[in-house]
Design a protein around this motif. Structure first.
Motif, mmCIF file in Angstrom:
data_model
loop_
_atom_site.group_PDB
_atom_site.id
_atom_site.type_symbol
_atom_site.label_atom_id
_atom_site.label_comp_id
_atom_site.label_asym_id
_atom_site.label_seq_id
_atom_site.Cartn_x
_atom_site.Cartn_y
_atom_site.Cartn_z
ATOM 1 N N PRO A 249 -7.237 24.265 28.967
ATOM 2 C CA PRO A 249 -6.885 23.920 27.590
ATOM 3 C C PRO A 249 -6.893 25.163 26.694
ATOM 4 O O PRO A 249 -7.710 26.069 26.890
ATOM 5 N N GLY A 250 -6.000 25.166 25.705
ATOM 6 C CA GLY A 250 -5.873 26.322 24.836
ATOM 7 C C GLY A 250 -6.940 26.390 23.754
ATOM 8 O O GLY A 250 -7.301 27.468 23.284
ATOM 9 N N SER A 251 -7.467 25.237 23.366
ATOM 10 C CA SER A 251 -8.471 25.256 22.296
ATOM 11 C C SER A 251 -9.544 24.217 22.594
ATOM 12 O O SER A 251 -9.318 23.266 23.345
ATOM 13 N N TRP A 252 -10.706 24.426 21.975
ATOM 14 C CA TRP A 252 -11.841 23.535 22.252
ATOM 15 C C TRP A 252 -12.443 23.007 20.952
ATOM 16 O O TRP A 252 -12.520 23.717 19.956
ATOM 17 N N ILE A 253 -12.897 21.756 21.001
ATOM 18 C CA ILE A 253 -13.624 21.173 19.873
ATOM 19 C C ILE A 253 -15.053 20.901 20.364
ATOM 20 O O ILE A 253 -15.236 20.173 21.345
ATOM 21 N N PRO A 254 -16.069 21.502 19.723
ATOM 22 C CA PRO A 254 -17.438 21.231 20.184
ATOM 23 C C PRO A 254 -17.867 19.794 19.851
ATOM 24 O O PRO A 254 -17.571 19.297 18.765
ATOM 25 N N LEU A 255 -18.519 19.141 20.790
ATOM 26 C CA LEU A 255 -19.000 17.769 20.558
ATOM 27 C C LEU A 255 -20.520 17.711 20.440
ATOM 28 O O LEU A 255 -21.084 16.639 20.232
ATOM 29 N N GLY A 256 -21.179 18.858 20.620
ATOM 30 C CA GLY A 256 -22.647 18.841 20.603
ATOM 31 C C GLY A 256 -23.171 18.185 21.870
ATOM 32 O O GLY A 256 -22.531 18.225 22.917
ATOM 33 N N ASP A 257 -24.330 17.542 21.722
ATOM 34 C CA ASP A 257 -24.969 16.890 22.875
ATOM 35 C C ASP A 257 -25.229 15.430 22.498
ATOM 36 O O ASP A 257 -26.365 15.030 22.266
ATOM 37 N N LEU B 290 -14.438 19.290 23.888
ATOM 38 C CA LEU B 290 -13.190 18.600 24.183
ATOM 39 C C LEU B 290 -12.055 19.613 24.152
ATOM 40 O O LEU B 290 -11.903 20.355 23.178
ATOM 41 N N GLY B 291 -11.273 19.649 25.220
ATOM 42 C CA GLY B 291 -10.134 20.574 25.259
ATOM 43 C C GLY B 291 -8.836 19.791 25.347
ATOM 44 O O GLY B 291 -8.776 18.757 26.018
ATOM 45 N N LEU B 292 -7.832 20.298 24.667
ATOM 46 C CA LEU B 292 -6.534 19.606 24.717
ATOM 47 C C LEU B 292 -5.595 20.391 25.621
ATOM 48 O O LEU B 292 -5.281 21.549 25.352
ATOM 49 N N VAL C 96 -9.587 16.715 27.798
ATOM 50 C CA VAL C 96 -10.550 16.807 28.889
ATOM 51 C C VAL C 96 -11.934 16.963 28.281
ATOM 52 O O VAL C 96 -12.153 17.828 27.428
ATOM 53 N N VAL C 97 -12.843 16.090 28.714
ATOM 54 C CA VAL C 97 -14.216 16.178 28.229
ATOM 55 C C VAL C 97 -14.976 17.124 29.137
ATOM 56 O O VAL C 97 -15.213 16.821 30.307
ATOM 57 N N ASP C 98 -15.310 18.281 28.605
ATOM 58 C CA ASP C 98 -16.016 19.270 29.408
ATOM 59 C C ASP C 98 -17.506 19.147 29.135
ATOM 60 O O ASP C 98 -17.960 19.435 28.027
ATOM 61 N N CYS C 99 -18.243 18.691 30.141
ATOM 62 C CA CYS C 99 -19.702 18.618 30.025
ATOM 63 C C CYS C 99 -20.255 19.023 31.387
ATOM 64 O O CYS C 99 -20.444 18.166 32.266
ATOM 65 N N PRO C 100 -20.443 20.338 31.589
ATOM 66 C CA PRO C 100 -20.790 20.832 32.934
ATOM 67 C C PRO C 100 -21.997 20.131 33.546
ATOM 68 O O PRO C 100 -22.020 19.873 34.750
ATOM 69 N N ASP C 101 -22.983 19.792 32.723
ATOM 70 C CA ASP C 101 -24.181 19.153 33.288
ATOM 71 C C ASP C 101 -23.844 17.823 33.970
ATOM 72 O O ASP C 101 -24.528 17.389 34.893
ATOM 73 N N LEU C 102 -22.798 17.165 33.499
ATOM 74 C CA LEU C 102 -22.459 15.855 34.055
ATOM 75 C C LEU C 102 -21.298 15.886 35.054
ATOM 76 O O LEU C 102 -21.216 15.032 35.936
ATOM 77 N N TYR C 103 -20.395 16.847 34.885
ATOM 78 C CA TYR C 103 -19.160 16.774 35.687
ATOM 79 C C TYR C 103 -18.919 17.954 36.621
ATOM 80 O O TYR C 103 -18.143 17.829 37.563
ATOM 81 N N ASP C 104 -19.524 19.089 36.335
ATOM 82 C CA ASP C 104 -19.191 20.270 37.131
ATOM 83 C C ASP C 104 -20.067 20.322 38.376
ATOM 84 O O ASP C 104 -21.108 20.983 38.392
#
Ligand code: ADP
Length: 477
Positions: free
Chosen positions: A54-62, A71-73, A85-93
């Motif tokens: 994704p080109g840009s990211w929006i922080p969602l906090g925790d 969140l990346g578009l 795409v919901v990027d949350c490495p602790d849960l998905y990576d």
């Protein structure tokens, strides 16, 4: 209309079954109807491996205390469709599947993994003004997206209308009541008129109870889920929503599943020119080590191995099926006992039965292209896609009369528009009867090719189904 579609899998980014196909294709079809659609998926490792970053990211906090998220578009590969795409490495990576670890066990934190997806979607609904894009409709797929309608409804205030689609009621998304605060649900939601299901928290029930409308993926399945047997515990919950329940048949992606232009098969073909079909059959027989002969009926199975799919019936019926001289190619994985049983049978009959355990998209296309018949003996089947792909590839389906299979396949003896073979009861005997009828017709190539061509020209494209979803969305907005 602005439509946000939320799903835990989405072809071509990540797929384990029909849900992935639908969540990938329906948004594209709605876009083609002129709607403004965006989709949202969890940022599993394989998702990031399958798309441009994704080109840009929006922080969602925790938001759940389970890990920092953002969140990346991006864009769906090959399509002009925006994907959040919901990027949350602790849960998905992590290494492993979308739902299961590498040992085949559910991830212990699945409640958090899918609550995070729903939370991120709810945040997009809230932040519409800042994002410049506020959905009119959220379309939540299966239990993994079930908390989104709950989050929206429980919060009150202005919100998009919500549609919850049940792709398989066999998965209730059940978790112990103790996780309620972890997923950010208020205590009062844990009641019969909320997310509680036999003292557990059910994500599926959350979706059914709190959405504005519930759909299933075929009209017959929408009736079956209201019965005690078909509802698998949820018939009462659904009965309470009966006025807001409907069935819309899935379509298929006719570009991905197109025998005339499928890059995954060696010999393209179409209903007016079937030489390619014969070449694909020979290629499949050769690839699997079966005798290369046009006059031997070649049956295929592409399936998850679960009780739902009725493959135990195939195992029971196997002696009779093989006694008819048929060949069988099986692709699938799942239940270890069924994997073992098929492996034993394949070892005993290497000249007639070939098994490949695993998930192989390209091989699935080659089976559809090369076989004469596809077996789908499901005990229940919300819609089923493999029988639709089969018809398009001139591979006549042999199916049980249930759910979407009943809605899409017309038995050879049931009138002029017939496209396959349908049996009634989930027994080896009934399955055998259908296979015998299919093999008998196969022995008459002229009659066979008439049914085959009719099956191939059926219109199962998304166009009319997407139109139905659009009509439904419009009534809710
Ligand atoms: P379900 O969603 O219940 O698994 P469907 O018939 O709706 O059943 O969809 C199954 C989808 O998954 C089809 O696209 C089918 O080709 C694919 N599929 C199932 N098993 C395999 C496998 N082992 N390898 C490749 N594709 C598979």
């Amino acid at each position: 209309m602005k439509i946000l579609s939320i799903a835990s899998e989405m072809y071509p980014l990540v797929k384990t079954g029909g849900l992935g196909d639908v969540a990938g294709a329906l948004p594209v079809a709605l876009t083609q109807l002129g709607e403004d659609v965006r989709v949202m998926v969890p940022g599993y490792r394989q998702v990031f491996d399958s798309m441009e970053p994704p080109g840009s990211w929006i922080p969602l906090g925790d938001p759940l205390g389970a890990g920092e998220a953002r969140l990346g578009l991006g864009r769906l590969p090959g399509e002009d469709l925006p994907v959040w795409v919901v990027d949350c490495p602790d849960l998905y990576d992590r290494k492993g599947g979308a739902y299961l670890d590498r040992k085949g066990k559910d991830w212990a934190d699945n409640h958090l993994r899918f609550a995070m997806l729903c939370r991120a979607a709810a945040m997009v609904c809230d932040a519409g003004a800042q994002l410049g894009w506020r959905p009119d409709i959220v379309h939540a797929h299966d239990w993994q997206a079930g908390l989104l309608p709950a989050y929206l409804a429980l919060r009150g205030g202005r919100r998009p209308a919500s549609v919850f689609t049940i792709h398989n009621i066999g998965f209730g998304g059940l978790f112990p009541a103790t996780v309620l605060p972890d997923v950010g649900l208020p205590e009062e939601s844990f009641s019969q008129h909320g997310v509680e299901f036999y003292q557990q928290l059910s994500f599926l029930k959350a979706g059914i109870h709190y959405s504005d409308h519930v759909t299933t993926v075929s009209p017959t399945y929408a009736e079956e889920v209201l019965t005690e047997e078909g509802g698998m515990g949820f018939s009462g919950v659904l009965a309470a929503r009966q006025d807001d329940l409907s069935g819309i048949l899935n379509g298929i992606d006719t570009h991905v599943w197109n025998p005339a232009g499928d890059p995954l098969i060696a010999h393209p073909f179409e209903s007016a020119k079937m030489t390619g079909k014969r070449a694909n059959k020979a290629a499949l027989q050769e690839e699997t080590g079966l005798e290369v002969r046009r006059d031997i009926p070649l049956l295929g199975i592409i399936s998850r191995f679960t009780v739902q799919k009725g493959l135990d019936l195939v195992l029971q019926a196997l002696p009779e099926i093989l006694a008819q001289g048929a060949q069988l190619v099986v692709l699938g994985s799942g239940d270890p006992d069924q994997e073992r049983a098929f492996a034993v049978a394949a070892k005993a009959h290497p000249g007639q039965l070939q098994l490949r355990v695993g998930y192989d998209e390209a091989f699935a296309h080659r089976i559809q292209a090369g076989c004469d018949m596809l077996l789908v003996p499901s005990r229940f089947e919300p819609c089923g896609l493999t029988q639709l792909y089969a018809m398009r590839y001139g591979t006549l389906p042999i199916v049980r009369r249930t759910g979407g299979l009943a809605d899409t396949v017309v038995d050879v003896k049931d009138g002029k528009e017939n496209t396959g073979f349908v049996f009634e009861k989930a027994t080896a005997e009934d399955l055998n009867g259908a296979v015998t009828r299919a093999v008998a017709l196969f022995r008459h190539p002229r009659k066979w090719s008439i049914v085959q061509r009719r099956a191939m020209v059926q219109n199962f494209s998304w166009q009319s189904s997407a139109q139905r979803y659009r009509d439904l969305f419009q009534t809710l907005v």
